[in-house]
Design a protein around this motif. Structure first.
Motif, mmCIF file in Angstrom:
data_model
loop_
_atom_site.group_PDB
_atom_site.id
_atom_site.type_symbol
_atom_site.label_atom_id
_atom_site.label_comp_id
_atom_site.label_asym_id
_atom_site.label_seq_id
_atom_site.Cartn_x
_atom_site.Cartn_y
_atom_site.Cartn_z
ATOM 1 N N ALA A 48 -0.193 25.335 -17.286
ATOM 2 C CA ALA A 48 -0.709 24.282 -16.404
ATOM 3 C C ALA A 48 0.371 23.742 -15.474
ATOM 4 N N ASP A 49 -0.028 23.395 -14.254
ATOM 5 C CA ASP A 49 0.879 22.690 -13.358
ATOM 6 C C ASP A 49 1.355 21.423 -14.057
ATOM 7 N N GLY A 50 2.641 21.144 -13.943
ATOM 8 C CA GLY A 50 3.212 19.939 -14.532
ATOM 9 C C GLY A 50 3.791 20.129 -15.924
ATOM 10 N N ALA A 51 3.625 21.315 -16.511
ATOM 11 C CA ALA A 51 4.182 21.560 -17.847
ATOM 12 C C ALA A 51 5.706 21.414 -17.797
ATOM 13 N N THR A 52 6.265 20.797 -18.800
ATOM 14 C CA THR A 52 7.700 20.551 -18.874
ATOM 15 C C THR A 52 8.467 21.843 -19.142
ATOM 16 N N ASP A 84 9.838 24.227 -10.869
ATOM 17 C CA ASP A 84 9.825 23.289 -9.763
ATOM 18 C C ASP A 84 10.516 21.995 -10.191
ATOM 19 N N VAL A 85 10.904 21.183 -9.223
ATOM 20 C CA VAL A 85 11.477 19.872 -9.493
ATOM 21 C C VAL A 85 10.357 18.845 -9.346
ATOM 22 N N ARG A 86 10.163 18.040 -10.366
ATOM 23 C CA ARG A 86 9.066 17.068 -10.393
ATOM 24 C C ARG A 86 9.107 16.134 -9.177
ATOM 25 N N ASP A 87 7.975 15.998 -8.536
ATOM 26 C CA ASP A 87 7.785 15.082 -7.396
ATOM 27 C C ASP A 87 8.780 15.314 -6.266
ATOM 28 N N LYS A 88 9.230 16.559 -6.124
ATOM 29 C CA LYS A 88 10.185 16.946 -5.080
ATOM 30 C C LYS A 88 11.452 16.095 -5.100
ATOM 31 N N GLY A 89 11.798 15.600 -6.282
ATOM 32 C CA GLY A 89 12.971 14.746 -6.440
ATOM 33 C C GLY A 89 14.266 15.477 -6.170
ATOM 34 N N THR A 90 15.279 14.712 -5.828
ATOM 35 C CA THR A 90 16.604 15.274 -5.582
ATOM 36 C C THR A 90 17.679 14.539 -6.373
ATOM 37 N N ALA A 91 17.310 13.491 -7.077
ATOM 38 C CA ALA A 91 18.289 12.691 -7.821
ATOM 39 C C ALA A 91 18.685 13.363 -9.131
ATOM 40 N N GLY A 93 19.011 13.981 -12.815
ATOM 41 C CA GLY A 93 18.103 13.611 -13.897
ATOM 42 C C GLY A 93 16.637 13.881 -13.611
ATOM 43 N N THR A 94 16.311 14.365 -12.405
ATOM 44 C CA THR A 94 14.913 14.682 -12.100
ATOM 45 C C THR A 94 14.503 15.896 -12.911
ATOM 46 N N ARG A 95 13.417 15.780 -13.634
ATOM 47 C CA ARG A 95 12.969 16.820 -14.563
ATOM 48 C C ARG A 95 12.397 18.045 -13.850
ATOM 49 N N LEU A 96 12.504 19.174 -14.549
ATOM 50 C CA LEU A 96 11.900 20.417 -14.098
ATOM 51 C C LEU A 96 10.506 20.537 -14.684
ATOM 52 N N GLN A 97 9.632 21.210 -13.943
ATOM 53 C CA GLN A 97 8.262 21.433 -14.381
ATOM 54 C C GLN A 97 7.795 22.799 -13.893
ATOM 55 N N LEU A 98 6.696 23.245 -14.446
ATOM 56 C CA LEU A 98 6.027 24.452 -13.986
ATOM 57 C C LEU A 98 5.041 24.035 -12.907
ATOM 58 N N TRP A 99 4.974 24.803 -11.805
ATOM 59 C CA TRP A 99 4.059 24.440 -10.725
ATOM 60 C C TRP A 99 3.651 25.700 -9.966
ATOM 61 N N SER A 100 2.466 25.678 -9.401
ATOM 62 C CA SER A 100 1.991 26.800 -8.596
ATOM 63 C C SER A 100 2.984 27.086 -7.476
ATOM 64 N N CYS A 101 3.340 28.351 -7.326
ATOM 65 C CA CYS A 101 4.263 28.748 -6.262
ATOM 66 C C CYS A 101 3.558 28.566 -4.924
ATOM 67 N N ASP A 102 4.223 27.869 -3.994
ATOM 68 C CA ASP A 102 3.583 27.616 -2.709
ATOM 69 C C ASP A 102 4.329 28.216 -1.530
ATOM 70 N N GLY A 103 5.463 28.889 -1.799
ATOM 71 C CA GLY A 103 6.206 29.553 -0.740
ATOM 72 C C GLY A 103 7.059 28.629 0.108
#
Length: 112
Positions: A48-52, A84-91, A93-103
């Protein structure tokens, strides 16, 4: 990895580059990506999108398989989704997640 801990179940995050063991990841011939004796893993084998994305003991399951494709996406073949990086964060400590590849350009990964 959060707090620099190499423990099973530790969520993965982004951080400024450094030289510590938590910054040294290896792409292994069995398809795993490893640091500190553990494997990158999709929590609970989710697709699922958002999986840790976390650190886990090596189990050989498909949730621990990752491929760096020519577009520099880090893909879990089981889910056919990107790390992917959650919520397009750059700080730090921003968590990684699984997300649909969008190119798009975020995030892109490389090995050296």
């Amino acid at each position: 990895m959060s707090g620099g801990q190499g423990k099973d179940g530790t969520p993965l995050d982004i951080w400024d580059c450094g030289s510590g063991a938590r910054m040294k990841w290896q792409f292994m011939s069995d398809g795993t990506v490893r640091a500190m004796g553990k494997c990158m893993d999709v929590a609970w084998g989710s697709t699922a999108d958002g999986a840790t994305i976390l650190l886990a003991n090596r189990s050989g399951n498909p949730a621990q398989q990752f491929r760096l494709n020519p577009a520099h996406d880090l893909v879990n073949p089981q889910a056919d989704k990107c790390v992917d990086v959650r919520d397009k964060g750059t700080a730090n400590g921003t968590r990684l997640q699984l997300w649909s590849c969008d190119g798009k350009d975020d995030p892109k990964w490389s090995s050296r």
